[in-house]
Design a protein around this motif. Structure first.
Motif, mmCIF file in Angstrom:
data_model
loop_
_atom_site.group_PDB
_atom_site.id
_atom_site.type_symbol
_atom_site.label_atom_id
_atom_site.label_comp_id
_atom_site.label_asym_id
_atom_site.label_seq_id
_atom_site.Cartn_x
_atom_site.Cartn_y
_atom_site.Cartn_z
ATOM 1 N N THR A 52 34.207 24.323 24.312
ATOM 2 C CA THR A 52 33.870 22.981 24.882
ATOM 3 C C THR A 52 34.924 21.931 25.357
ATOM 4 N N GLY A 56 34.806 22.510 28.844
ATOM 5 C CA GLY A 56 33.534 21.487 29.160
ATOM 6 C C GLY A 56 33.884 20.481 30.448
ATOM 7 N N ASP A 94 35.606 14.496 25.958
ATOM 8 C CA ASP A 94 35.405 15.801 25.252
ATOM 9 C C ASP A 94 34.804 15.646 23.821
ATOM 10 N N LEU A 97 31.212 14.856 24.660
ATOM 11 C CA LEU A 97 30.578 16.154 24.748
ATOM 12 C C LEU A 97 30.142 16.930 23.649
ATOM 13 N N ILE A 98 31.039 17.109 22.712
ATOM 14 C CA ILE A 98 31.014 17.879 21.316
ATOM 15 C C ILE A 98 29.921 17.241 20.581
ATOM 16 N N HIS A 101 26.630 18.240 21.866
ATOM 17 C CA HIS A 101 26.104 19.581 21.534
ATOM 18 C C HIS A 101 25.730 19.423 19.911
#
Length: 142
Positions: A52, A56, A94, A97-98, A101
């Motif tokens: 990612t 990502g 980032d 985004l993590i 997820h």
């Protein structure tokens, strides 16, 4: 568990890039890293986070390989200098985004556990019915 060299090969990046991510995203990656006899290993979740981090938010233009960079004439190379704010912003994106997820994964785990609970309840009801039938049969014999 994967060594850093194996993780780099799996993801398709250089080991140096992984070390850089380990430094810049220490808080996110450290829980997913194990050191055994001086060798650093990534867990599966750590590999997913690295993927990612690398892919990502990167666009195709930013992912130049070493070979591609060498074929470009030196005078045509563009050095992109990023401010501290931009780097920190990218790190935060980032992390978001993590976390997204991870939320999706946790939602999946919750729905799976809900299904397991429902099947357990059904089995429990069946067992209680069987027990009550056995009790009524025993009470008729006594």
């Amino acid at each position: 568990m994967y060594k850093i060299s194996e993780a780099a090969e799996l993801i398709g990046v250089e080991k140096v890039d992984i070390f850089e991510k380990m430094i810049t995203h220490k808080a996110i990656l450290d829980p997913n890293i194990k050191k055994i006899e001086g060798v650093t290993y990534f867990e599966e979740r750590g590999i997913a986070i690295l993927k990612t981090l690398f892919f990502g938010t990167q666009s195709g233009e930013e992912k130049l390989t070493e070979e591609g960079a060498e074929t470009i004439a030196p005078e045509k190379r563009v050095v992109k200098v990023r401010s501290k704010f931009e780097r920190e912003r990218d790190i935060l994106y980032d992390k978001i985004l993590i976390l997204k997820h991870e939320l999706v994964n946790l939602d999946d785990e919750l729905s799976m556990k809900d299904d397991m609970l429902l099947s357990y309840q059904k089995k429990l009801i069946e067992d209680l019915d069987a027990i009550s039938k056995l009790q009524t049969a025993l009470s008729k014999k006594v």
